[in-house]
Every structure is written in C-alpha cells, then in structure tokens.
Design an enzyme around this catalytic site. Structure first.
Site, short mmCIF file in Angstrom:
data_model
loop_
_atom_site.label_atom_id
_atom_site.label_comp_id
_atom_site.label_asym_id
_atom_site.label_seq_id
_atom_site.Cartn_x
_atom_site.Cartn_y
_atom_site.Cartn_z
N HIS A 254 0.82 -1.43 -0.12
CA HIS A 254 -0.20 -0.28 -0.16
C HIS A 254 0.49 1.26 -0.17
O HIS A 254 0.80 2.31 -0.89
CB HIS A 254 -0.85 0.41 1.36
CG HIS A 254 -1.89 1.29 1.63
ND1 HIS A 254 -3.02 1.29 1.06
CD2 HIS A 254 -1.67 2.60 1.90
CE1 HIS A 254 -3.71 2.20 1.31
NE2 HIS A 254 -2.53 3.03 1.53
N GLU A 255 2.41 2.01 0.57
CA GLU A 255 2.55 2.63 1.12
C GLU A 255 3.46 2.67 0.08
O GLU A 255 3.95 3.44 -1.06
CB GLU A 255 3.47 2.32 2.10
CG GLU A 255 2.54 2.71 3.61
CD GLU A 255 1.57 3.32 3.83
OE1 GLU A 255 1.68 4.74 2.98
OE2 GLU A 255 0.67 3.46 4.46
N HIS A 258 1.96 5.03 -3.04
CA HIS A 258 1.52 5.75 -2.56
C HIS A 258 3.17 6.48 -3.27
O HIS A 258 3.75 7.66 -3.46
CB HIS A 258 2.00 6.21 -1.26
CG HIS A 258 -0.37 5.95 -0.22
ND1 HIS A 258 -0.48 7.16 -1.30
CD2 HIS A 258 -0.03 5.51 0.46
CE1 HIS A 258 -1.91 6.56 -0.39
NE2 HIS A 258 -2.41 5.76 0.47
N GLU A 284 -4.33 7.95 -2.93
CA GLU A 284 -5.01 6.41 -2.04
C GLU A 284 -5.30 5.55 -3.50
O GLU A 284 -4.76 4.59 -3.46
CB GLU A 284 -5.93 7.22 -1.12
CG GLU A 284 -6.72 5.61 -0.78
CD GLU A 284 -5.65 5.48 0.69
OE1 GLU A 284 -4.80 6.05 0.51
OE2 GLU A 284 -5.34 4.42 1.36
#
EC number: 3.4.17.19
Lengths: 489, 489
Positions: A254-255, A258, A284
């Site tokens: 997830h990170e 980003h 996101e």
C-alpha cells in the site's frame, strides 16, 4: 517572463521547505527521541510559520497578475500556486503555527494514549486539535461549510454533499455483499509464527517487485505505516506483527503505491507545484490498486504463496487458492487499516459521518467515543472493547486530518475505474501477476497517472487515464465479482 | 520591555529553525537515501536562505537599540544576537544559500570519493567550496584577514596569530615527547575479532555511564562520528570496525562529551542564543576530557578492562595495566580521529597551516595534496599511501569548515586546564573511575561549565570554571606525566 520566473523560483524554495517539514514528520514518527516531543512541536511551528508567510507573501499576488503561462505545465503551476495562495491567505499566521505546534505534540500523546488505552487523558489535547481545525475550517469557508473547506484541502473540488451522495449510492451494495459473504463458509485464516527478520526481508523483496526505488527511499518501522516525501526522497514505514505477516506485507505494498506515485512523477516537476500527487484521493487510488486489485488478486497470490513457502516453510493454508482466500478473508475486525475490501469503505463511512458532525459542531468531543462505539456495533456487529480498537486506532484525528478519511474511499472508487481500464488494455495481466511480474501494470499506471503529478485536476487525472467518467460502478462490480468467486456466492 | 520580548520571541523561532537545519544534517549523514543528495542540497539552501534572512532582519537592529537587559542571561543573549546580526549582515543572502547548497552536495561527493579513493574527481567541488568560503571570509573580514574572520565564527575572540603563537609554544614539547615515546618500548596492541553487535551494546553501556540521556538522544552509525542538535534532541553517531573496538568506544565517549554538554545546558536556555555550547573550542574541551583525561585514564581502564573481558572474553592484552597501555598506545597513524594524545595536536597543526594558507590564497588547491603529503612525511615520518589516509580523511574541508580545526587543539588546552582544576577538587577521582563511576567528574563539569551554555565568552567560560587563566601548560604537564609513566620514560 520576469514575473513567471520570479514566481517559480520563489515557489521552488517553498516546495523545498515543505519537503523539510515532511522530513520532520518522518523523523518524529520513526527515529525521534521521545524526550524531544515538545521541542519538535516548537520546531515544526517555526517552520510552519515560515511556510505560511511564504504562501501568503503578497508578491505572489503581483507575480500571478503579471505571469503568462506558455505551456500546459506552467498554466497548471500558476493554477496550483493561486489556489494555495487563496487558501493560505485566509488562515491567520498565528493559527497556522498553533496548528503545527499542537498537532505535533498531540501526535506523541496519541501514541502514548494508544499504548496505555487512555482515551480520557488524551481528550484535552484532541479537543485543542478539534477547536483549531474548526477555526481553520471556518476561516477557509468564509461563511460556507467548514467541513467542505477542510475536505477541499485534501481533494480539491469535491464537497461533503457529493461524498455523502456517493456513499449513499455505494452503501446498499456493500452492505448486501457483506451480508452474503458473512453468511457463506468462512475463508481460512493464515496462522503461525513468522519471524520479524524474515517478514522484513520478504517485505523489501515485494516492495522492489512493486517498483519501489530504494536508492531514493527507505523502509523503517513506525506505529502507523505511512509514506512521506516527494521527488527523490520518498520514505515509507511499516509495522511487524509476528503472528500476521500479511499485515506487514500488504501495508507495505500500500505505502509503495503512494511512494511509487511520488517517485514516478516527471523529474522536471521536482520541487515545483506539480511535483506531488494531485490529491489524497488520487494518491489513495495508487496505493489501493497496488495493494488490492494487483497485490491481493488471486493471480498474484499464486506467486506470493510460493515466495511465502520459500521464506517461512509450509503455511497453515495449503495451496495458492486457499492462500488467496486467506489473503482476502472477510471478517468484522476493529481496525480500518487491517480491514478487508468488503468492510473497508464501511469504516470510512463511519469516520466521515462522525468527523463531519464534529467539524460542524453537531457532535461534541465528549460524545464522540459513544457515537463511534454505537455506530460500530450497528455497522459491524461487534462491540468496541478498548480505545485502541476504537477511536484511538488512527493517527488522523490526533494530527488534525479532518476531511481526509473520505479520500480513502474516493481512492478506492478511482482505483476501481483505473483497474477496469488497465485490465482492458492488458489482457495477459493475470498471467504476468501469477509470475510475480507487476511491471506491465506499473508501466500503465506510471504513464497514465503517476508521471503527470499535479498537471490536471484530480478527477480529470483519473478520466484522462481511463478515457471515461469517474463512477463507483467498476469498484462495486469488481468487489462483487471477486468476493462472489472467492466465497462461492 | 517590548523590544526585548519581541527580539527574544523572534530569536526563539530562529533557534528552532537552526535546530531543523541540524536535523537535516544528521539525516543526511545517517539515513538519507543516496539518490536524495542533490534534492537535499536544495532543501538546505532554502532553509539557509530563511535563516540568513532572519539573522539579517533589519528589525533586529531596531530591537537591539530598544532592548534593556535586566539579568546577566538577558545581557548575554543580546550580546550573542548582536554578534550574529553583525556577522550575518556582512554575508550576501545568495552566498549563504550557495554555501549551504554546495557544501551539502560536496558532502555526498566526499563520502563517495573517500570510498573510491578518487581525489581528482572530488577536487572540482572542493574548489567551489574553497572559493565560496574565501568569498565569505573576505566579506566578513572587510579588509582584514579572511582566515581570522572564519576562525572567529567557531571560536569568538581568537585570531590566527594567537593560535599560531600557541602552537609554536606547544610544538617543541610535543615533538620532544613524541621522540621519547617513539624511542621507548612500544605498547601492546589490542587485536582480535570484536563482533559489531557486542561493540554497539558495550558502546551504549559506556555512553550511559558517561551520562548520555538516550530519552533525549540516539546513537546511529555514520561514516564520520559526530554529535548533532541541542536541548532535548541531541544525537550522536559512531562507526564500527570489528578489528578495533577502541575506535568505536572512544569515539562514542568523545561524542558523548559533546552531546552531554548540550544536554546539560540549563533547560531555561533551550531555544535561546544561550542554548548551545559557547564555542567549538569549549565544546571540544568537553569531548576531550570525557574521552582522554577521564575515559583513557589508567584508573578508568581498570574498570573498562573488566567490562571488555566480560563482553568479549579474554583479550590479546593481559590485565588492566597492559590494557591501559594498549588504550594509550602511541603510533604514527594516518588518521587524526584515531590519533593518540601525543600525536593528535600535530595533526591539527598540519591542518591549521594548510587551511590558513588556502584561505589566504598562499596555497592553491592543486598543490594541496602534495603539501599535505610532504608535511605529513616530515611530521610523522610516514608516506601517505592513499587519499583516504590523507586529505580525504576528514569531512571538515568538504563541508567548508575552514577555521574549525584549530579549535580541536584549543579544546585540548581547555581540557588540560579543566582537568587540573577538577583533580584538585576531587581527590578520590581515580578511585571512582576505577569503579567505572564518572559521576563526580560529570557533576563538576556540568555545574562549572556545561549548564551555563553561552552565558560567558569562551575563554571566560573556562576561567570561570577553573578560577585561573587559560594556559597550555597543564595539558603539556599532563601529557608528559601520563605518557612518561606509561612508557617508563
């Protein structure tokens, strides 16, 4: 050209200072000695004072009046600088510095309160944060809706009413899907002991597979996983639970979504107004499509299963299909960041309703815990048993990020749109993912979305990438198809 | 009181921003991704621009004219702020930002050049650093001596002529002592394999024994050991060589001397002009007395020997007396930071002569390596065999710290004075040190020197602590007595 050149040179320094502020935040959450918390608040307040003074510098108005853009990029920069100027001018310098100071202190107190399960002791400083952000929202709204004004800071151009309407459209299908899944045979759970050192090694391998450039970033441990920084210094954090390797792994993917977005922005946009993700929602969308549509796809789970067995030995779930069901296991958990794709947006809807009421003054802080717990019981069927499972779980409110939560679901909606378009362009995607090869999807996202940074408005960014309008339908279709298949609905 | 209050409030923000700059430097040398080097240069230049603008803000002149000090602390603050204002006003903003940018980039290139033993490739950027600092020195000197002006930035009130005279007085006795020691039986050398993890654990234990407060600091690894930050966020770094545990250990005790000074300054001075060590020389006196007069004393070596055996098992040197001789072993090494107390000041004298010539234009950069190597052969009797053993060994010149080196020997001289006074006040010091108890000496240093921060001028600070004039005699007496005893002269 003089006004434009002067403005852009001035902006470049402001962007560099904003990066410094981001680094202080990273430092605070990863390596800062705990005794430095109050001093750090003073440091961040001083730097925020500098940034605020620059963002409201009257010369910006003169430069904007005299500047002529000759390219799309210059026009976009002028638009973004003007927007920042207009917003910043509405916020008194004293308020900006006070928000920086108080939220910095509140962050440290939150981490302690969360460990100690001490909500009562934390409420006074949270009350200060709420009051300051309400004051900021009111100043920005100039008589309009304070919550909308804060929301616009994270997702330019969207309103609380639009979010509310979107959520109202999404909710019935999510609730129905949740009910159907919860009534089906439960998916297996991955259990066992997964040594921290092995988790971190595998996590780094997966981060690299998802394109994270460690020469321009790093991975550290923190209480709350986050991504920080832009351009050539983009850092992520993770957290490790030796009983749950999927938490560390997928929060990192997830990170990396980003961070990959930031790292892949056109290098010529570095330290300009175009040089960061265009909005929290679009940000996101990248983290979510990396994590869910790609990382949790049954195809990618085939490859990941083999890597897990290679690293940890035999797993409690046998075979890639069972592993994919475990990875996508639906359960009524307390923690948003650990929530499955079916429940996730319901967590966001809870926070949206509560924070909007809080900012509008329709809910007082003393009633927030009860409101949270009542709503949680009603939506998820379980009783919150401790503050860290309830309203102390997230760092967002403690650091004043009211208006931020809805952008998570907006990101899911955008990711749904991007995923549908990407699948249409890449018919062999599942074959690639099953070999652990994410590069085709990464290339698509880089060229369609990431490289453009802040060139277009958030919604335009997605529509430019997909060639069609933004809608919640692709996300809901995807969720129903995926979980229908996994749960045999 | 309005002018004073406004000035001190303004100064507090400036001090907070200066702390942020220090944090960026720490980050750069410990955790920064290497691909971020150029961007970091822009960030530091932007922040330096802010600091420079604040330090030259014309309001400071008005406030100073209107401010009335009513306490010694206020008077000292006004004196320090006025000094900073006068100095900063002489440096053009462009030059200040350019120095910050270029030295930040040069630091990264130096680390690479040092690894690659590539002096030639590094000379262009070093040339930029030299030119920028010469320009700064000339601007500060306003027709006077550029080197003196730079030196005054690190040790207010002292001149190159005074340093030269001091060094001339010290040199004969040091050279004679060196000759006598080198002619005596050599001391034993500590050899073996010392696992990194054990070194770091013992290092942390020793750091705590020397009073380092890890709730307001941290220890990390870096290419060059350093201390960074003030008040409640004071960090140190170390480096580990598995063949040489004494390097890690004593460089850490050294940095703990710097960090302890910062941590022990009166808390009410935090984020004021008084809230950091008063000069580099006084700073070095603390690091040196911790490292040498206390840490390398035969008494402390008794305790340390037992701790070493406990951690590493039997050593190649047998017994505490032999260990103390190994700890204080005199040898003609290339590296200043690893030099024994007999050689150390000779390294400084070499650098002082070269950098003074460089800043005055009496030596050009292309001739620097040859000048270094010739002088090294003459002073130390060995031929420099590679750049990392010669002029690439230190970070100081690459980051522009011309004028800094002599403060190391000044620190040794101050430490000699403090040590003589401290011994007179603490007759049982050796008994305490032999038990590993440094607390009596730490308390003496804290109350006599450290707690006062910038309250007095550098030389006054030492004279206030000792009750007598500063002189090189106590240091030279101490060295002759200590090494005379260790080497049976």
């Amino acid at each position: 050209m003089r006004a434009l050149d002067d403005l852009l040179a001035f902006q470049r320094e402001t962007e560099a200072l904003a990066q410094v502020m981001g680094r202080l935040g990273w430092d605070q959450e990863t390596v800062m000695p705990r005794g430095a918390a109050v001093q750090r608040g003073d440091e961040m307040a001083a730097l925020e004072g500098v940034l605020h003074a620059r963002r409201t510098d009257p010369r910006i108005g003169d430069w904007l009046a005299g500047a002529q853009a000759t390219t799309q990029a210059e026009a976009a920069q002028l638009r973004l600088i003007a927007r920042s100027f207009e917003r910043a001018r509405k916020i008194p310098a004293r308020l900006a510095a006070e928000i920086a100071r108080v939220t910095s202190v509140a962050q440290g107190q939150w981490a302690q309160a969360r460990r100690a399960e001490d909500l009562t002791g934390f409420l006074p400083v949270l009350g200060q944060v709420v009051a300051l952000r309400r004051e900021e929202g009111a100043a920005l709204a100039e008589g309009g809706d304070a919550y909308d004004a804060l929301l616009d800071g994270y997702e330019p151009g969207i309103t609380g009413a639009e979010i509310g309407a979107l959520f109202d459209r999404m909710r019935p299908r999510l609730v129905a899907l949740r009910a159907a899944v919860m009534a089906a045979d439960p998916a297996p759970e991955l259990t066992g002991h997964f040594p921290k050192i092995t988790q971190l090694a595998l996590t780094e391998e997966i981060a690299r597979a998802f394109g994270y450039d460690l020469t321009r970033g790093r991975i550290d441990e923190a209480v709350h996983p986050f991504s920080s920084g832009s351009f050539n210094d983009v850092r992520i954090t993770t957290r490790v639970d030796e009983g749950d390797p999927l938490g560390c792994l997928y929060s990192t993917v997830h990170e990396v979504g980003h961070a990959g977005y930031e790292q892949n922005i056109d290098q010529s946009y570095g330290l300009t107004a175009l040089g960061q993700g265009v909005s929290m929602g679009v940000h996101e969308s990248q983290s979510r499509i990396y994590e869910n549509q790609l990382g949790r796809s049954p195809a990618f789970c085939q490859w990941l299963y083999a890597r897990m067995v290679d690293r940890f030995g035999p797993l409690s779930v046998d075979g890639p299909e069972a592993f994919a069901r475990a990875v996508n296991r639906v359960a009524s958990g307390f923690i948003r960041t650990e929530a499955d794709e079916v429940h996730y947006n319901l967590h966001i809807m809870l926070r949206f309703d509560l924070e909007r009421d809080l900012m509008r003054g329709d809910l007082v802080l003393d009633d927030l815990e009860a409101a949270w717990n009542d709503r949680f019981l009603s939506d998820f069927g379980v009783t919150v048993d401790r503050p860290s499972h309830g309203m102390l779980q997230d760092v967002h409110w403690p650091v004043g990020l009211f208006g931020y939560f809805p952008t998570y679901t907006l990101g899911n909606v955008y990711a749904g749109c991007l995923h549908a378009a990407l699948r249409a362009d890449l018919p062999s995607l599942d074959d690639d993912l099953a070999r652990g090869d994410v590069s085709g999807a990464l290339c698509w996202l880089k060229t369609r979305v990431q490289t453009h940074g802040g060139l277009r408005l958030p919604r335009e960014t997605i529509e430019h990438a997909t060639g069609g309008p933004v809608s919640e339908a692709p996300l809901l279709d995807y969720l129903e198809a995926k979980f229908g298949a996994l749960y045999g609905l």
